[in-house]
Every structure is written in structure tokens, then in C-alpha cells.
Design an enzyme around this catalytic site. Structure first.
Site, PDB file in Angstrom:
ATOM      1  N   ARG A  64       0.918  -1.050   0.013  1.00 61.85           N
ATOM      2  CA  ARG A  64       0.112  -0.007   0.144  1.00 61.85           C
ATOM      3  C   ARG A  64       0.914   1.266  -0.225  1.00 61.85           C
ATOM      4  O   ARG A  64       1.847   1.358   1.043  1.00 61.85           O
ATOM      5  CB  ARG A  64      -0.898   0.042   1.297  1.00 61.85           C
ATOM      6  CG  ARG A  64      -1.844   1.052   1.382  1.00 61.85           C
ATOM      7  CD  ARG A  64      -2.830   1.128   2.433  1.00 61.85           C
ATOM      8  NE  ARG A  64      -3.919   0.460   1.945  1.00 61.85           N
ATOM      9  CZ  ARG A  64      -5.292   0.599   2.508  1.00 61.85           C
ATOM     10  NH1 ARG A  64      -5.485   1.279   3.361  1.00 61.85           N
ATOM     11  NH2 ARG A  64      -6.252   0.067   1.936  1.00 61.85           N
TER      12      ARG A  64
ATOM     13  N   HIS B 182      -7.542   0.577  -6.490  1.00 60.78           N
ATOM     14  CA  HIS B 182      -7.659  -0.228  -5.397  1.00 60.78           C
ATOM     15  C   HIS B 182      -8.303  -1.693  -5.816  1.00 60.78           C
ATOM     16  O   HIS B 182      -9.317  -1.847  -5.653  1.00 60.78           O
ATOM     17  CB  HIS B 182      -8.561   0.268  -4.222  1.00 60.78           C
ATOM     18  CG  HIS B 182      -8.386  -0.253  -2.972  1.00 60.78           C
ATOM     19  ND1 HIS B 182      -7.720  -1.139  -2.565  1.00 60.78           N
ATOM     20  CD2 HIS B 182      -9.160   0.316  -1.646  1.00 60.78           C
ATOM     21  CE1 HIS B 182      -8.009  -1.446  -1.346  1.00 60.78           C
ATOM     22  NE2 HIS B 182      -8.779  -0.550  -0.929  1.00 60.78           N
TER      23      HIS B 182
ATOM     24  N   GLN C  62     -10.077  -4.120  -3.633  1.00 59.74           N
ATOM     25  CA  GLN C  62     -11.432  -3.431  -3.089  1.00 59.74           C
ATOM     26  C   GLN C  62     -12.577  -3.769  -4.453  1.00 59.74           C
ATOM     27  O   GLN C  62     -13.593  -4.428  -4.103  1.00 59.74           O
ATOM     28  CB  GLN C  62     -11.204  -2.039  -2.956  1.00 59.74           C
ATOM     29  CG  GLN C  62     -12.637  -1.307  -2.377  1.00 59.74           C
ATOM     30  CD  GLN C  62     -12.931  -1.872  -1.050  1.00 59.74           C
ATOM     31  OE1 GLN C  62     -12.220  -1.709   0.012  1.00 59.74           O
ATOM     32  NE2 GLN C  62     -14.434  -2.349  -1.152  1.00 59.74           N
TER      33      GLN C  62
ATOM     34  N   ASP D 139     -17.367   7.026  -1.406  1.00 59.24           N
ATOM     35  CA  ASP D 139     -16.131   6.917  -0.787  1.00 59.24           C
ATOM     36  C   ASP D 139     -15.675   8.247  -0.294  1.00 59.24           C
ATOM     37  O   ASP D 139     -16.636   9.041  -0.532  1.00 59.24           O
ATOM     38  CB  ASP D 139     -14.833   6.372  -1.813  1.00 59.24           C
ATOM     39  CG  ASP D 139     -13.577   6.056  -1.030  1.00 59.24           C
ATOM     40  OD1 ASP D 139     -13.834   5.984   0.291  1.00 59.24           O
ATOM     41  OD2 ASP D 139     -12.559   6.290  -1.685  1.00 59.24           O
TER      42      ASP D 139
ATOM     43  N   CYS E 254     -16.548   1.453   0.521  1.00 60.34           N
ATOM     44  CA  CYS E 254     -15.246   0.622   0.683  1.00 60.34           C
ATOM     45  C   CYS E 254     -14.889   0.729   2.629  1.00 60.34           C
ATOM     46  O   CYS E 254     -14.191   0.074   2.775  1.00 60.34           O
ATOM     47  CB  CYS E 254     -14.119   1.180  -0.054  1.00 60.34           C
ATOM     48  SG  CYS E 254     -13.868   2.810   0.097  1.00 60.34           S
TER      49      CYS E 254
ATOM     50  N   ARG F 290     -13.913  -8.878   1.336  1.00 62.59           N
ATOM     51  CA  ARG F 290     -12.372  -8.720   0.818  1.00 62.59           C
ATOM     52  C   ARG F 290     -11.577  -9.794   1.597  1.00 62.59           C
ATOM     53  O   ARG F 290     -10.603 -10.301   0.802  1.00 62.59           O
ATOM     54  CB  ARG F 290     -12.091  -7.519   2.198  1.00 62.59           C
ATOM     55  CG  ARG F 290     -12.482  -5.992   1.667  1.00 62.59           C
ATOM     56  CD  ARG F 290     -12.010  -5.511   0.477  1.00 62.59           C
ATOM     57  NE  ARG F 290     -10.569  -5.417   0.241  1.00 62.59           N
ATOM     58  CZ  ARG F 290      -9.837  -4.678   0.630  1.00 62.59           C
ATOM     59  NH1 ARG F 290     -10.363  -3.406   1.214  1.00 62.59           N
ATOM     60  NH2 ARG F 290      -8.349  -4.526   0.472  1.00 62.59           N
TER      61      ARG F 290
HETATM   62  N1  NVA Z   1     -10.120   6.591  -1.519  1.00 63.08           N
HETATM   63  C1  NVA Z   1      -9.685   6.101  -0.036  1.00 63.08           C
HETATM   64  C2  NVA Z   1     -10.000   4.639   0.067  1.00 63.08           C
HETATM   65  C3  NVA Z   1      -9.588   4.116   1.343  1.00 63.08           C
HETATM   66  C4  NVA Z   1      -9.908   2.628   1.520  1.00 63.08           C
HETATM   67  C5  NVA Z   1      -8.022   6.354   0.223  1.00 63.08           C
HETATM   68  O1  NVA Z   1      -7.513   6.328  -0.756  1.00 63.08           O
HETATM   69  O2  NVA Z   1      -7.885   6.913   1.187  1.00 63.08           O
HETATM   70  N1   CP Z   2     -11.412  -0.403   2.380  1.00 64.82           N
HETATM   71  C1   CP Z   2     -10.239  -0.443   2.631  1.00 64.82           C
HETATM   72  O1   CP Z   2      -9.125  -0.581   2.058  1.00 64.82           O
HETATM   73  O2   CP Z   2      -9.885  -0.152   4.211  1.00 64.82           O
HETATM   74  P1   CP Z   2      -8.725  -0.076   4.824  1.00 64.82           P
HETATM   75  O3   CP Z   2      -8.183   1.452   4.582  1.00 64.82           O
HETATM   76  O4   CP Z   2      -9.162  -0.121   6.333  1.00 64.82           O
HETATM   77  O5   CP Z   2      -7.637  -1.380   4.549  1.00 64.82           O
END
Ligand code: NVA
Ligand code: CP
Length: 318
Positions: A114, A141, A144, A235, A275, A303
Site C-alpha cells: 500500500r 484499489h 477492493q 467513498d 469501501c 475482502r
Molecule cells: N479512497 C480512499 C480509500 C480508502 C480505503 C483512500 O485512498 O484513502
Molecule cells: N477499504 C479499505 O481498503 O479499508 P482499509 O483502508 O481499512 O484497508
């Protein structure tokens, strides 16, 4: 081995050892087969033991769902996870990715990463001799999106022809929804304020993947966007890394809130996905999140199942 299992193995075996950096790394048949495997694992109709393989987690951003679901998935496959938090490894002191990736490939069997830039993720993949999984970048993502479409398939028993309206920021989640939806015959509308539309290259890529008849579009009017939709998705308005834009974005996105009224403008059977984590009172109201339309916690659970299936395939466990 039962013939259904042999069928799944033959459809998925070509993905063994592969990276999963973008939703476009899997084809339609592989995604659908992965969903079958995920459901077998979910309902206890299949057990896969990979025999003590190791997943390395490199997370430069916070995570609850992705981190824990990968850890649990690996444990259920008989493997282990090592936490390679950049703050406690030499990565945090500037060791180059090309060295880190080659070293970690000697210890681990798969990496889930990540980070911010997709280019950084690709650099890990380039220098690793083991599969690399995108656990979220600023661009995509993809894990997801797999869980999202599995949840939609479980709800409606089909994907082709489903109308999904995503209301909010044209971000990483929206991008992967477009690509994966295009491959699955889902009509995906991304509805965002001017200047916050989904990535134009991703839109182009998604539109090139519509051989199953899906329509991929972007628009700006939420109440128009949700008409006839079976799925409303939202989101956060500010993703991780955009914290300094929060105040400005709250004003710009105010009319892009998913609430009861918006849900009532959609199809009678509409379900609501997010998500998570959610900012209640911003992109989604408490009432909407807790409504009977919400499948958000089923979505979060998926997930685990879909990533367990993905790891099993990448590590040649079928
Ligand atoms: N769009 C959000 C998704 C978190 C799971 C982010 O990137 O922070
Ligand atoms: N939806 C998602 O990726 O959640 P986290 O940021 O908690 O991993």
C-alpha cells in the site's frame, strides 16, 4: 479432484505467479473464476493449504480492512504474514526499492503493498521475483473492486446489465470500479464535481474493455446519475494523502452526499456500498449507512474471501 475444481484450476492457473497491480491484470474469465473460488472458501466447501508460505506487507498508509483481511487470509491458507512497516525497516532510511525488493523476494513468497504512487508499486514488481499485490495506491484499489463486485453478484445473482452509480471523488476506488465493472458487463457511472472526475487514462482503458456490453460514463448530477441504479457506491471526499484539502473539498462535494433521498431516487432494489472507512455526515449519512439497503459490512467481509482466493491462485495452490 471434482470436475468443477479442475475447471476452476484450468481457468486460473495462468495467473499463478502473476502480479496484481491493476484491475486490468485479470481478465473476465479469471475474475469470475476467482469469485467462484472465493465463494467455495467462504462457505467452507473448499480448503486450501499452501504449507507455510509467507506474505510480506509493506504499508505506507493506514489500513484496517486490507491489512487484517490479508493477514487472516494467509493464516487460513496455512501461511504467515510479516509486517514490513517502512518505519521499522531500512526502507524508511532510504534503501532503494530495487535492493529491498530483491532481498524480500529471497525471504517472502508474495508481497502486498500500500503506497502513494502506482509507479512505486510497479518498481517493486519489476525488481521482485515473487508476485506483488496492489493493496491500494493513489491510482487504483483493485482488491477492493473484486470484493465489491463479488458482493453485487451475491446480491443480484448476476453482474451483466447491473447499473452502478458511484457518487463522489473520482479516486482510486472509482478507477478500479470502472475497469473491473467494464470487464464484467456492469454499467458504471462515476458522478463527481467538475475537476474531480475519474482519471482520464483509466476511463479510456475501461471504455476499451466493454466487449460484454457495459457502458462506462462520467457525469456531474447525482440525482440524475442514480436513476435506474441497482447499486449506489460512495467513498470519502478526501483520500489518504489529501488531508490538507479537506476543508475545500467538504464545500465542493456538499451536494454529493449519499442520503435517504438519493437512495429513494434509485431502483427499488438498490443496494448501498462503501469501501470504508466512512465519514458519517459527509459523503454518507448515518441513516443511509445503517439502512436496509446497505451491504457495506458484507462487502467488507468479502475482502477476506476474495483475497484468500487471489493469494491461493498467485501462489499456485489450486
Ligand atoms: N479512497 C480512499 C480509500 C480508502 C480505503 C483512500 O485512498 O484513502
Ligand atoms: N477499504 C479499505 O481498503 O479499508 P482499509 O483502508 O481499512 O484497508
Amino acid at each position: 479432484m471434482a470436475s468443477a475444481s479442475i475447471g476452476l484450476a484450468s481457468k486460473l492457473s495462468s495467473f499463478s505467479g502473476s502480479d496484481f497491480l491493476s484491475s486490468s491484470d485479470l481478465n473476465t474469465s479469471q475474475v469470475l473464476s476467482l469469485f467462484e473460488l472465493a465463494k467455495q472458501l467462504k462457505f467452507g466447501n473448499r480448503r486450501i493449504d499452501l504449507g507455510n508460505r509467507v506474505l510480506g506487507l509493506i504499508f505506507k498508509k493506514a489500513s484496517t480492512r486490507t491489512r487484517v483481511s490479508f493477514q487472516v487470509a494467509m493464516a487460513r491458507l496455512g501461511g504467515q504474514t510479516v509486517d514490513l512497516n517502512p518505519q521499522v525497516t531500512q526502507l524508511g532510511r532510504g534503501e532503494p526499492i530495487k535492493d529491498t525488493a530483491r532481498v524480500l523476494s529471497r525471504y517472502c513468497d508474495v508481497l502486498a503493498i500500500r503506497t502513494f504512487s502506482q509507479a512505486e508499486l510497479s518498481e517493486y514488481a519489476e525488481w521482485s521475483s515473487i508476485p506483488v499485490v496492489n493493496a491500494l495506491t493513489d491510482l487504483e484499489h483493485p482488491c477492493q473492486a473484486l470484493a465489491d463486485y463479488l458482493t453485487i453478484q451475491e446480491t443480484f445473482n448476476e453482474l451483466k446489465g447491473i447499473n452502478l452509480s458511484y457518487i463522489g471523488d473520482g479516486n482510486n476506488v472509482a478507477n478500479s470500479l470502472m475497469i473491473c465493472g467494464a470487464m464484467l458487463g456492469v454499467n458504471v457511472k462515476i458522478c463527481s464535481p467538475n475537476g474531480f472526475e475519474a482519471d482520464s487514462m483509466i476511463l479510456k482503458k475501461a471504455k476499451s474493455l466493454t466487449e460484454f456490453g457495459s457502458k462506462i460514463s462520467i457525469c456531474n448530477d447525482p440525482s440524475e446519475a442514480v436513476k435506474g441504479s441497482q447499486v449506489i457506491y460512495t467513498d470519502v471526499w478526501s483520500s489518504m494523502g489529501q488531508e490538507d484539502e479537506e476543508v475545500k473539498r467538504k464545500e465542493i462535494f456538499e451536494t454529493y452526499k449519499v442520503d435517504k433521498e438519493l437512495i429513494e431516487s434509485a431502483d427499488n432494489s438498490v443496494i448501498l456500498l462503501h469501501c470504508l472507512p466512512a465519514h458519517r455526515g459527509e459523503e454518507i449519512t448515518e441513516e443511509a449507512l445503517e439502512s436496509k439497503n446497505s451491504r457495506i459490512f458484507d462487502q467488507a467481509e468479502n475482502r477476506l474471501h476474495v483475497q484468500q482466493a487471489l493469494l491461493a491462485v498467485q501462489l499456485g495452490g489450486l
